[in-house]
Design an enzyme around this catalytic site. Structure first.
Site, PDB file in Angstrom:
ATOM      1  N   TYR A  98      16.844 -41.486   0.026  1.00  0.00           N
ATOM      2  CA  TYR A  98      16.882 -40.230   0.783  1.00  0.00           C
ATOM      3  C   TYR A  98      17.232 -39.072  -0.152  1.00  0.00           C
ATOM      4  CZ  TYR A  98      16.493 -42.976   5.012  1.00  0.00           C
ATOM      5  OH  TYR A  98      16.035 -43.826   5.983  1.00  0.00           O
ATOM      6  N   ASN A 121       9.260 -38.821  11.859  1.00  0.00           N
ATOM      7  CA  ASN A 121       7.882 -38.818  11.358  1.00  0.00           C
ATOM      8  C   ASN A 121       6.935 -39.354  12.437  1.00  0.00           C
ATOM      9  OD1 ASN A 121       5.488 -39.139   9.920  1.00  0.00           O
ATOM     10  ND2 ASN A 121       6.248 -40.851   8.703  1.00  0.00           N
ATOM     11  N   CYS A 129       7.060 -43.309   5.690  1.00  0.00           N
ATOM     12  CA  CYS A 129       8.512 -43.194   5.807  1.00  0.00           C
ATOM     13  C   CYS A 129       9.204 -44.534   5.567  1.00  0.00           C
ATOM     14  CB  CYS A 129       8.899 -42.612   7.161  1.00  0.00           C
ATOM     15  SG  CYS A 129       8.195 -43.467   8.576  1.00  0.00           S
ATOM     16  N   HIS A 130       8.466 -45.634   5.685  1.00  0.00           N
ATOM     17  CA  HIS A 130       9.057 -46.943   5.418  1.00  0.00           C
ATOM     18  C   HIS A 130       9.426 -47.112   3.949  1.00  0.00           C
ATOM     19  CE1 HIS A 130       4.709 -47.475   4.747  1.00  0.00           C
ATOM     20  NE2 HIS A 130       5.053 -48.385   3.838  1.00  0.00           N
ATOM     21  N   GLU A 156       3.274 -54.177   0.626  1.00  0.00           N
ATOM     22  CA  GLU A 156       2.970 -53.293  -0.498  1.00  0.00           C
ATOM     23  C   GLU A 156       3.523 -53.805  -1.825  1.00  0.00           C
ATOM     24  OE1 GLU A 156       4.278 -49.341   0.466  1.00  0.00           O
ATOM     25  OE2 GLU A 156       2.990 -49.226   2.228  1.00  0.00           O
TER      26      GLU A 156
END
Length: 170
Positions: A98, A121, A129-130, A156
């Site tokens: 963050y 979001n 946002c993950h 990912e």
């Protein structure tokens, strides 16, 4: 303006996706902590952008797409939109804290405000946002739930796969 919505199957459960001629307005998980703000009525229907969003989401979940190319039309404050657009700069397979996101938007002392904007979001996955985690590497709040966040980060390659989690959403 008419906003059309459809539900798409996905490995994390059905996604509600909404679009209009202006762009993609929202993606919602089955359990959504902060539902997308609806300034106009959404109605079930079809739209070319919904078909394109589904094709790109399917390719993402199949491991064939790392960056989305869709017109976006999220509703939010200027600060929220600034944070949301910064999310698109987080590379596939990477994570930011963050604090790093706050620095990216030019507000290094505003980690909490950035976190709040991140949590609202309306276009998760597309605006990733993950990929935002705690400074200590902990998976912190996610509107679709922490198991979904973990699944997306594992998909990912940002987190090692956990065999005991395999099939969590199948």
């Amino acid at each position: 303006m008419t906003i059309f919505e459809r539900h798409f199957p996905s490995p994390v459960g059905p996604l509600r996706v909404a679009a209009s001629d202006a762009g993609l307005h929202g993606i919602e998980f089955p359990e959504n902590r902060h539902p997308v703000k609806r300034l106009e009525a959404w109605e079930q229907g079809d739209h070319p952008l919904l078909r394109e969003a589904q094709a790109q989401l399917d390719a993402y979940f199949a491991g064939r797409l790392q960056a989305f190319d869709l017109p976006l039309a999220p509703h939010g404050t200027a600060f929220q939109r600034q944070v949301w657009l910064a999310l698109a700069q987080i590379p596939f397979g990477a994570t930011w804290s963050y604090a790093q996101l706050a620095q990216r938007v030019g507000r290094p002392g505003a980690s909490r405000a950035v976190g709040a904007a991140n949590g609202r979001n309306p276009l998760p996955i597309v605006l990733p946002c993950h990929r935002v985690i705690g400074a200590d590497g902990a998976l912190t709040g996610f509107g679709g739930g922490l198991p979904t966040k973990q699944f997306l980060l594992q998909l990912e390659g940002a987190l090692p796969s956990a065999p005991q989690r395999a099939g969590l959403f199948n």
